[in-house]
Design a protein around this motif. Structure first.
Motif, short mmCIF file in Angstrom:
data_model
loop_
_atom_site.label_atom_id
_atom_site.label_comp_id
_atom_site.label_asym_id
_atom_site.label_seq_id
_atom_site.Cartn_x
_atom_site.Cartn_y
_atom_site.Cartn_z
N VAL A 112 44.69 32.24 40.87
CA VAL A 112 43.98 32.76 42.05
C VAL A 112 44.99 33.14 43.14
O VAL A 112 44.85 34.19 43.79
N VAL A 136 38.16 36.05 39.95
CA VAL A 136 38.31 34.66 40.39
C VAL A 136 37.12 33.82 39.92
O VAL A 136 37.29 32.68 39.45
N ASP A 141 43.77 27.63 40.08
CA ASP A 141 44.26 27.94 41.42
C ASP A 141 45.60 28.67 41.38
O ASP A 141 45.89 29.50 42.25
#
Length: 244
Positions: free
Chosen positions: A185, A221, A182
């Motif tokens: 991302v 991603v 994350d």
């Protein structure tokens, strides 16, 4: 004493020719003589020296002691050293420091707790604090010009570094950690808000891109989220589509 042991450990790991030689070849494929490059989080200067070896003009940022002092004494004089971090605004901030594992020292307040909960960081102790000066990428660009390449390796603070720039950068790399996808991302999302980017990873210190093509954010991603926990970390490169 622990600080100097951490420095000695980093020198033994990162000044190894098995790491530095592939890196120097790789940067020669990315940079042309005379290009400007920013090394954000210079550590022991391995990347800054490799950029210089490619003929680039290098601005290196490193706030952490004793690394800043080491770089001040040992970097070639034509590398411009700034003893500061980069972030969203010009200020003074507190860094959580791991004396024995200084590569994972971070300005991100939650990084020690988040990373410490993953297997790869279970042995790390963040045992002291250091006040550091913080500048911004916008300030660096105003003072030195637009860089052809910005390398960012700041242990969870990458998003904060990119919050301090208001225009797209031609080429950027950030460290990615498979156990903390994350984090990367959010960096991808920030870059996409600045311009149209394509991405390509380098695993570990391989000195070559993993993919033969540059891929869209959505594909990147998906790749990040599919990495098994405990996989090898590396650098994710982002290239502005309009850049050569």
């Amino acid at each position: 004493m622990r600080n100097w042991l951490g420095l000695a450990r980093s020198l033994a790991i990162y000044n190894n020719p098995l790491r530095t030689l592939p890196l120097r070849r790789f940067y020669r494929s990315l940079l042309s003589p005379g290009d400007l490059a920013f090394d954000i989080g210079a550590h022991v200067g391995t990347r800054a020296r490799a950029m210089r070896g490619a003929g680039a003009r290098v601005v290196a940022l490193e706030p952490q002691e004793p690394f800043a002092s080491f770089l001040r004494r040992t970097l070639p004089r034509d590398i411009h050293l700034i003893e500061a971090a980069a972030g969203p605004q010009e200020t003074v901030a507190e860094m959580a420091v791991s004396s024995l594992h200084p590569t994972v020292s971070s300005l991100q307040p939650d990084f020690a707790a988040t990373a410490g909960a993953t297997p790869g960081f279970a042995h790390v102790k963040w045992d002291r604090r250091q006040q550091v000066r913080v500048t911004t990428l916008d300030r660096l660009i105003a003072e030195h010009g637009m860089p052809a390449y910005v390398k960012i390796d700041v242990e969870g603070f990458e998003l904060d570094v990119l919050a301090g720039v208001s225009r797209p950068l031609p080429l950027v790399s950030v460290e990615y950690l498979p156990d903390l996808p994350d984090q990367t991302v959010r960096v991808i999302e920030r870059l996409q808000s600045l311009g149209a980017y394509r991405f390509n990873p380098v695993q570990g210190e391989a000195g070559r891109f993993l993919w033969s093509d540059w891929r869209k954010a959505t594909d990147t991603v998906a790749w990040l989220r599919a990495l098994p926990p405990g996989s090898r970390s590396g650098d994710l490169y982002a290239r502005l589509q309009s850049a050569k």
